[in-house]
Structures are given as C-alpha cells and as structure tokens.
Design a protein around this motif. Structure first.
Motif, PDB file in Angstrom:
ATOM      1  N   ASP A  49       2.343 -19.622  -8.327  1.00 16.88           N
ATOM      2  CA  ASP A  49       2.222 -19.881  -6.897  1.00 16.88           C
ATOM      3  C   ASP A  49       0.760 -19.959  -6.451  1.00 16.88           C
ATOM      4  OD1 ASP A  49       5.273 -18.828  -5.746  1.00 16.88           O
ATOM      5  OD2 ASP A  49       4.586 -18.212  -7.717  1.00 16.88           O
ATOM      6  N   MET A  52      -1.466 -23.302  -7.259  1.00 15.31           N
ATOM      7  CA  MET A  52      -1.095 -24.656  -6.840  1.00 15.31           C
ATOM      8  C   MET A  52      -2.200 -25.367  -6.056  1.00 15.31           C
ATOM      9  SD  MET A  52       1.625 -24.965  -8.475  1.00 15.31           S
ATOM     10  CE  MET A  52       2.105 -26.584  -7.947  1.00 15.31           C
ATOM     11  N   ALA A  53      -2.892 -24.667  -5.171  1.00 14.14           N
ATOM     12  CA  ALA A  53      -3.965 -25.315  -4.404  1.00 14.14           C
ATOM     13  C   ALA A  53      -5.088 -25.774  -5.334  1.00 14.14           C
ATOM     14  CB  ALA A  53      -4.501 -24.364  -3.340  1.00 14.14           C
ATOM     15  N   GLU A  56      -3.900 -28.923  -7.128  1.00 13.75           N
ATOM     16  CA  GLU A  56      -3.958 -30.074  -6.226  1.00 13.75           C
ATOM     17  C   GLU A  56      -5.399 -30.566  -6.071  1.00 13.75           C
ATOM     18  OE1 GLU A  56      -2.057 -28.224  -2.881  1.00 13.75           O
ATOM     19  OE2 GLU A  56      -0.131 -29.177  -3.338  1.00 13.75           O
ATOM     20  N   ILE A  87       3.424 -32.024  -8.871  1.00  6.61           N
ATOM     21  CA  ILE A  87       2.899 -30.808  -8.230  1.00  6.61           C
ATOM     22  C   ILE A  87       3.730 -30.462  -7.001  1.00  6.61           C
ATOM     23  CG2 ILE A  87       0.940 -29.869  -6.938  1.00  6.61           C
ATOM     24  CD1 ILE A  87      -0.857 -31.514  -8.898  1.00  6.61           C
ATOM     25  N   ALA A  88       4.066 -31.444  -6.190  1.00  9.34           N
ATOM     26  CA  ALA A  88       4.872 -31.187  -4.991  1.00  9.34           C
ATOM     27  C   ALA A  88       6.246 -30.627  -5.361  1.00  9.34           C
ATOM     28  CB  ALA A  88       5.016 -32.467  -4.174  1.00  9.34           C
ATOM     29  N   LYS A  90       7.006 -29.003  -8.137  1.00 13.85           N
ATOM     30  CA  LYS A  90       6.839 -27.657  -8.689  1.00 13.85           C
ATOM     31  C   LYS A  90       6.581 -26.663  -7.555  1.00 13.85           C
ATOM     32  CE  LYS A  90       5.105 -24.621 -12.093  1.00 13.85           C
ATOM     33  NZ  LYS A  90       4.326 -24.471 -13.294  1.00 13.85           N
ATOM     34  N   ARG A  91       5.778 -27.056  -6.580  1.00 19.16           N
ATOM     35  CA  ARG A  91       5.535 -26.192  -5.426  1.00 19.16           C
ATOM     36  C   ARG A  91       6.867 -25.873  -4.733  1.00 19.16           C
ATOM     37  NH1 ARG A  91       1.365 -24.612  -2.246  1.00 19.16           N
ATOM     38  NH2 ARG A  91      -0.184 -26.006  -3.137  1.00 19.16           N
ATOM     39  N   HIS A  92       7.731 -26.881  -4.616  1.00 17.48           N
ATOM     40  CA  HIS A  92       9.051 -26.674  -4.011  1.00 17.48           C
ATOM     41  C   HIS A  92       9.855 -25.640  -4.807  1.00 17.48           C
ATOM     42  CE1 HIS A  92      12.935 -27.371  -2.204  1.00 17.48           C
ATOM     43  NE2 HIS A  92      13.421 -27.696  -3.388  1.00 17.48           N
ATOM     44  N   LEU A  94       8.736 -23.296  -6.840  1.00 16.77           N
ATOM     45  CA  LEU A  94       8.106 -21.985  -6.723  1.00 16.77           C
ATOM     46  C   LEU A  94       8.369 -21.360  -5.354  1.00 16.77           C
ATOM     47  CD1 LEU A  94       4.652 -22.690  -8.431  1.00 16.77           C
ATOM     48  CD2 LEU A  94       6.574 -21.408  -9.392  1.00 16.77           C
ATOM     49  N   THR A  95       8.397 -22.188  -4.326  1.00 17.76           N
ATOM     50  CA  THR A  95       8.656 -21.690  -2.977  1.00 17.76           C
ATOM     51  C   THR A  95      10.120 -21.283  -2.818  1.00 17.76           C
ATOM     52  OG1 THR A  95       6.915 -23.105  -2.105  1.00 17.76           O
ATOM     53  CG2 THR A  95       8.507 -22.286  -0.520  1.00 17.76           C
ATOM     54  N   ALA A 135      10.145 -30.242 -12.004  1.00 15.40           N
ATOM     55  CA  ALA A 135       9.075 -30.914 -11.264  1.00 15.40           C
ATOM     56  C   ALA A 135       8.719 -32.264 -11.889  1.00 15.40           C
ATOM     57  CB  ALA A 135       7.840 -30.016 -11.207  1.00 15.40           C
TER      58      ALA A 135
END
Length: 161
Positions: A49, A52-53, A56, A87-88, A90-92, A94-95, A135
């Motif tokens: 988590d 991720m930034a 990106e 990435i988007a 995977k972020r989903h 993880l969230t 992802a």
C-alpha cells in the motif's frame, strides 16, 4: 529481485543524471529499456500500500524520459498506459482488501460465460502474487469477461495415483 537498471533509475536526482541515464538506455536499445521495464514490473509486483505513490511516480518519470518506447520495440507502443492501468488495478485490490485479511491462499479466476473457452485459474498464490495477477489481467478484459481475486477458505485436494 530489483535489477541494477531500476535501482539506478530510482536514484536519479538531477536532470543531468536523468539525461545520462536516458542516453545510456537509448544507446543500449532494446535490452537497456527491457531491464528498466523488468525493474518497474517487479516493483509493481512487490509493492505494498505505502509503495504505490512511489511506483506511480517512477512510471511517470519513465514516461517523461522515454516518451516513445515503440522505438525500442513495436510491442511497447502502449507500455506506459498498460503499466498505469496495472498500478490502478493493484491499488484497487490493495484498497479493497485490508492488510489483516491478506494472509492465506488466494487464487485468480478469469472466464467469459458467453463464450466457449476454458476457465483460467491461478490457484495457490500468496496475496501479493494474486493481487499482481489480478492487476495485470484486469485492464485486458474483453466484453463479458470477468476476473475474480478470491481467498480460499477451505480446500480439499486429492492427487491421482
């Protein structure tokens, strides 16, 4: 394992260093750019988590240094958009799944119930591997296809003799 090209790329701290790295990769051609992509892909696979930034940002920097990856290979025409979509997704994942719920065995299933084709299943994964596969494949889904990232709660398994 993160490769040397990606480690060097992440540590670029000036426009001069970026220009030198860009020149090195361009002079190496396909293999130089491939090592950078392999490093970015591995970073996405292992990212948690809090990472991720940074991932990106790395893809954004890669896009600015190498805006025309098709010069290295025609198959990389859309590589930046593909990495961003991965990435988007995977972020989903993880969230959507709390860290406390990530232990155990996971699987990824893909199917199109409206087509005569095999169901694709990747069983026996840890969460990070399953989240990465989810992802990776999520942005590529065609009409009526679905993808599932699911935790296995109970398993009965037999092996033939």
């Amino acid at each position: 394992m993160v490769n040397q090209a990606y480690t060097e790329f992440k540590s670029l701290s000036s426009s001069e260093a970026e220009a030198a790295f860009q020149n090195d990769v361009q002079s190496e051609g396909y293999s130089g750019f491939r090592r950078l992509l392999d490093g970015l892909t591995e970073a996405i696979k292992t990212a948690l988590d809090a990472d991720m930034a940074e991932i990106e940002s790395a893809v954004s920097k890669g896009r600015s240094l190498f805006p025309e990856p098709v010069q290295f290979s025609p198959s990389w025409e859309y590589v930046w958009a593909e990495l961003e979509a991965t990435i988007a997704a995977k972020r989903h994942a993880l969230t959507a799944i709390a860290p406390a719920d990530r232990t155990g065995e996971w699987q990824v299933i893909m199917d199109n119930p409206n087509a005569v084709q095999e169901v694709v299943c990747y069983p026996g994964l840890d969460f990070l591997d399953a989240a990465y596969l989810y992802a990776y494949f999520r942005p590529q889904l065609e009409k009526s296809e679905y993808i599932r990232l699911q935790k296995i709660q109970t398993v009965i398994q037999d092996v033939g003799s």
